[in-house]
Scaffold this motif. Structure first.
Motif, PDB file in Angstrom:
ATOM      1  N   GLU A 200       0.796  -1.123   0.186  1.00 50.67           N
ATOM      2  CA  GLU A 200      -0.122   0.094  -0.294  1.00 50.67           C
ATOM      3  C   GLU A 200       0.890   1.219  -0.028  1.00 50.67           C
ATOM      4  N   TYR A 201       0.331   2.294  -0.256  1.00 51.38           N
ATOM      5  CA  TYR A 201       1.138   3.597  -0.668  1.00 51.38           C
ATOM      6  C   TYR A 201       0.390   4.868   0.341  1.00 51.38           C
ATOM      7  N   PHE A 202       1.268   5.358   1.056  1.00 48.05           N
ATOM      8  CA  PHE A 202       0.491   6.677   1.749  1.00 48.05           C
ATOM      9  C   PHE A 202       1.202   7.819   1.094  1.00 48.05           C
ATOM     10  N   TYR A 203       0.619   9.002   1.330  1.00 42.07           N
ATOM     11  CA  TYR A 203       0.931  10.047   0.754  1.00 42.07           C
ATOM     12  C   TYR A 203       0.511  11.391   1.458  1.00 42.07           C
ATOM     13  N   LEU A 204       1.228  12.437   1.549  1.00 47.51           N
ATOM     14  CA  LEU A 204       0.992  13.732   2.049  1.00 47.51           C
ATOM     15  C   LEU A 204       0.836  14.863   1.240  1.00 47.51           C
ATOM     16  N   MET A 205       0.244  16.001   0.878  1.00 45.33           N
ATOM     17  CA  MET A 205       0.223  16.910   0.157  1.00 45.33           C
ATOM     18  C   MET A 205       0.374  18.010   0.839  1.00 45.33           C
ATOM     19  N   PRO A 206       1.038  19.079   0.296  1.00 42.52           N
ATOM     20  CA  PRO A 206       0.955  20.506   0.850  1.00 42.52           C
ATOM     21  C   PRO A 206      -0.373  21.019   1.160  1.00 42.52           C
ATOM     22  N   LEU A 207      -0.317  22.030   2.216  1.00 41.48           N
ATOM     23  CA  LEU A 207      -1.911  22.644   2.349  1.00 41.48           C
ATOM     24  C   LEU A 207      -2.430  23.017   1.300  1.00 41.48           C
ATOM     25  N   ALA A 208      -1.781  23.680   0.500  1.00 36.33           N
ATOM     26  CA  ALA A 208      -2.710  24.338  -0.535  1.00 36.33           C
ATOM     27  C   ALA A 208      -3.441  23.563  -1.347  1.00 36.33           C
ATOM     28  N   SER A 209      -3.143  22.274  -1.582  1.00 34.48           N
ATOM     29  CA  SER A 209      -3.807  21.445  -2.457  1.00 34.48           C
ATOM     30  C   SER A 209      -5.090  21.117  -1.996  1.00 34.48           C
ATOM     31  N   PRO A 210      -6.046  21.245  -3.099  1.00 35.12           N
ATOM     32  CA  PRO A 210      -7.637  21.134  -2.651  1.00 35.12           C
ATOM     33  C   PRO A 210      -7.912  19.820  -2.743  1.00 35.12           C
ATOM     34  N   GLN A 211      -8.945  19.118  -2.246  1.00 31.85           N
ATOM     35  CA  GLN A 211      -9.209  17.896  -2.193  1.00 31.85           C
ATOM     36  C   GLN A 211      -9.097  17.060  -3.586  1.00 31.85           C
ATOM     37  N   VAL A 212      -9.568  17.870  -4.593  1.00 35.22           N
ATOM     38  CA  VAL A 212      -9.548  17.146  -5.962  1.00 35.22           C
ATOM     39  C   VAL A 212      -8.206  16.725  -6.264  1.00 35.22           C
ATOM     40  N   MET A 213      -7.141  17.534  -5.928  1.00 36.25           N
ATOM     41  CA  MET A 213      -5.991  17.133  -6.078  1.00 36.25           C
ATOM     42  C   MET A 213      -5.348  15.828  -5.305  1.00 36.25           C
ATOM     43  N   HIS A 214      -5.984  15.618  -4.187  1.00 36.99           N
ATOM     44  CA  HIS A 214      -5.840  14.146  -3.608  1.00 36.99           C
ATOM     45  C   HIS A 214      -6.288  13.127  -4.371  1.00 36.99           C
ATOM     46  N   GLU A 215      -7.534  13.213  -4.811  1.00 39.52           N
ATOM     47  CA  GLU A 215      -8.074  12.349  -5.920  1.00 39.52           C
ATOM     48  C   GLU A 215      -7.458  11.938  -6.967  1.00 39.52           C
ATOM     49  N   ARG A 216      -6.591  13.081  -7.374  1.00 40.80           N
ATOM     50  CA  ARG A 216      -6.076  12.825  -8.724  1.00 40.80           C
ATOM     51  C   ARG A 216      -4.525  12.164  -8.480  1.00 40.80           C
ATOM     52  N   VAL A 217      -3.984  12.451  -7.306  1.00 43.07           N
ATOM     53  CA  VAL A 217      -2.603  11.824  -6.971  1.00 43.07           C
ATOM     54  C   VAL A 217      -2.980  10.252  -6.939  1.00 43.07           C
ATOM     55  N   GLU A 218      -3.989   9.984  -6.321  1.00 40.47           N
ATOM     56  CA  GLU A 218      -4.296   8.640  -6.140  1.00 40.47           C
ATOM     57  C   GLU A 218      -4.709   8.127  -7.356  1.00 40.47           C
ATOM     58  N   THR A 219      -5.451   8.710  -8.088  1.00 39.75           N
ATOM     59  CA  THR A 219      -5.711   7.896  -9.590  1.00 39.75           C
ATOM     60  C   THR A 219      -4.528   7.827 -10.363  1.00 39.75           C
ATOM     61  N   ALA A 220      -3.589   8.818 -10.245  1.00 40.19           N
ATOM     62  CA  ALA A 220      -2.179   8.581 -10.965  1.00 40.19           C
ATOM     63  C   ALA A 220      -1.295   7.510 -10.518  1.00 40.19           C
ATOM     64  N   MET A 221      -1.367   7.417  -9.389  1.00 42.53           N
ATOM     65  CA  MET A 221      -0.476   6.262  -8.825  1.00 42.53           C
ATOM     66  C   MET A 221      -1.150   4.782  -9.277  1.00 42.53           C
ATOM     67  N   MET A 222      -2.255   4.699  -8.850  1.00 40.91           N
ATOM     68  CA  MET A 222      -3.261   3.542  -9.213  1.00 40.91           C
ATOM     69  C   MET A 222      -2.896   3.146 -10.795  1.00 40.91           C
ATOM     70  N   LEU A 223      -2.849   4.257 -11.538  1.00 41.59           N
ATOM     71  CA  LEU A 223      -2.653   4.015 -12.976  1.00 41.59           C
ATOM     72  C   LEU A 223      -1.359   3.381 -13.420  1.00 41.59           C
ATOM     73  N   THR A 224      -0.415   4.073 -12.762  1.00 39.90           N
ATOM     74  CA  THR A 224       0.765   3.370 -13.049  1.00 39.90           C
ATOM     75  C   THR A 224       1.053   1.921 -12.151  1.00 39.90           C
ATOM     76  N   LEU A 225       0.649   1.904 -10.987  1.00 41.01           N
ATOM     77  CA  LEU A 225       1.022   0.877  -9.936  1.00 41.01           C
ATOM     78  C   LEU A 225      -0.027  -0.449 -10.286  1.00 41.01           C
ATOM     79  N   GLY A 226      -1.372  -0.136 -10.776  1.00 45.27           N
ATOM     80  CA  GLY A 226      -2.245  -1.318 -10.819  1.00 45.27           C
ATOM     81  C   GLY A 226      -3.513  -0.612 -10.285  1.00 45.27           C
ATOM     82  N   PRO A 227      -4.834  -1.251 -10.933  1.00 44.71           N
ATOM     83  CA  PRO A 227      -5.900  -0.429 -10.564  1.00 44.71           C
ATOM     84  C   PRO A 227      -6.606  -0.915  -9.254  1.00 44.71           C
ATOM     85  N   HIS A 228      -5.870  -1.826  -8.619  1.00 45.10           N
ATOM     86  CA  HIS A 228      -6.285  -2.521  -7.409  1.00 45.10           C
ATOM     87  C   HIS A 228      -5.364  -1.841  -6.266  1.00 45.10           C
ATOM     88  N   THR A 229      -4.549  -1.103  -6.685  1.00 43.69           N
ATOM     89  CA  THR A 229      -3.489  -0.715  -5.593  1.00 43.69           C
ATOM     90  C   THR A 229      -4.072   0.296  -4.772  1.00 43.69           C
TER      91      THR A 229
END
Length: 414
Positions: A200-229
């Protein structure tokens, strides 16, 4: 204003500059922004924004992480970067195990603290045997007591999951990792969910990042690491335990209990079980990655005459093979993407649509690495070795002057 508040204010300003310019681009390059925001991407023929320029990748390796600290502190000193500012060139940091702990100090811009932690850790006595095994290291405890402890050690599978106490090292981590200090650049790290037997993978984002940015980073990592990551945000309540989980070496430390994504309590151990050098994380969002390795090209450094030596040798073999596979995958995937871009998917007939989607979703990442030329002068568990830690730090500092070496599969040696 408190130190944490000052850092929070500075982080908001810095994150606004970095995220809006770079991180959105990283995800857009992966083909995610068109669906999420309506911005035209490569599918419509317009030029997608650029991904992150470069990510720093930090490997696991216990006390040998002093080498990583030396490399980073040298880079910060050479660039004249003060505390509270991001390390130049790097728009994100990712790591595993001790690399995750070092990564947190780097992502929060605490270079002086990073050096102080390493030069002071030998006096912290963070690695302690559990009481039932303490007789093994006490020559005055008597033959029968040592024999009883040895028998208990062999019976770990029945009554104890590990031989070391978790509390001393977790207490040290908790004193030095303040969840109130925000990261200046995105930070991600690997853990292993022992309950589900998956990384599994944890992440932290800078405070200025909106919620949609969190969703996108998760999607980007799953796209490369695998859809069930499983990719998860490290909330302040989870941060310290999630970092500790990444460093909880199996058999050495008890698994760390954390709530899983579905809310159930799962057991987590060292991220190095599945990805000791998480190159794939950097590949998900950046055009280039600099990888700090803690092992030289293979050099035998221990005996295989005892169970511990055999176990460590097997674990090292596994980690080296995973590293080779990850780096080769990134290298050839990136070369393939660039080749298809030159050819043009429309020239490939019935496969054009498949290749177009491939070009949109797969990043192209240049890899470079730095590593010690010989086995570092301390063991993985030598956190009490003041001399060895100092030497490893200095070696990293000196090696940083030579820069990173571009990765090619023909020349890279395990």
């Amino acid at each position: 204003m408190t130190f944490a508040e000052e850092r929070r204010s500075a982080a908001v300003k810095q994150a606004s500059m970095i995220l809006r310019r770079d991180f959105i681009g990283a995800l857009a390059a992966a083909g995610l922004l068109p669906a999420a925001t309506g911005i035209a991407g490569t599918a419509s023929g317009s030029r997608a924004p650029e991904p992150l320029e470069r990510t720093l990748v930090l490997s696991g390796g216990g006390a040998r992480g002093a080498y990583e600290a030396g490399v980073v502190c040298a880079l910060a000193a050479a660039a004249g970067v003060p505390d509270g500012q991001p390390l130049p060139r790097y728009a994100a940091v990712c790591g595993t195990s001790i690399g995750a702990l070092n990564g947190w100090a780097i992502a929060t811009g605490q270079y002086r603290k990073l050096r102080e932690l390493w030069y002071g850790i030998s006096g912290e006595n963070i690695l302690r045997l559990k009481p039932e095994y303490a007789a093994l290291e006490d020559p005055e405890s008597g033959v029968l007591n040592r024999f009883a402890s040895a028998i208990g050690l062999l019976a770990l599978t029945k009554n104890e999951p590990a031989v070391l106490q978790s509390k001393p090292i977790f207490d040290w981590l908790a004193r030095n990792v303040d969840p109130e200090i925000p990261v200046l650049v995105p930070l991600a790290w690997a853990v292993t969910n022992l309950t589900t037997q998956r990384p599994e993978y944890f992440y932290l984002m800078p405070l200025a990042s909106p919620q949609v940015m969190h969703e996108r980073v998760e999607t980007a990592m799953m796209l490369t690491l695998g859809p069930h990551t499983v990719v998860r945000r490290a909330t302040p309540e989870l941060l310290q335990r999630a970092l500790f989980a990444s460093a909880a070496i199996p058999l050495a430390f008890d698994p760390v209990a954390l709530p899983s994504v579905d809310g159930s309590i799962n057991q987590y151990v060292d991220g190095g079980v599945a990805s000791n050098s998480p190159v794939a994380i950097a590949h998900a969002v950046s055009k280039a990655a600099d990888v700090v390795l803690l092992d030289p090209p293979f050099e035998s450094e221990g005996s295989l005459d005892d169970a511990i030596g055999v176990a460590m040798g097997a674990f090292g073999t596994m980690q080296r093979k995973i590293l080779e596979v990850e780096m080769r995958n990134v290298y050839f995937q990136s070369r393939a993407k660039r080749a298809f871009e030159r050819i043009g998917p429309n020239a490939l007939g019935e496969d054009a649509d498949l290749l177009r989607r491939f070009l949109e979703s797969v990043p192209a990442t240049d890899l470079a690495y730095i590593r010690p030329k010989a086995v570092l002068p301390l063991g993985v568990g030598s956190f009490d070795d003041e001399v060895g830690i100092g030497k490893a730090f200095r070696i990293g500092w000196e090696d940083a002057a030579g820069g990173f070496t571009a990765y090619t599969w023909e020349t890279f040696e395990l």
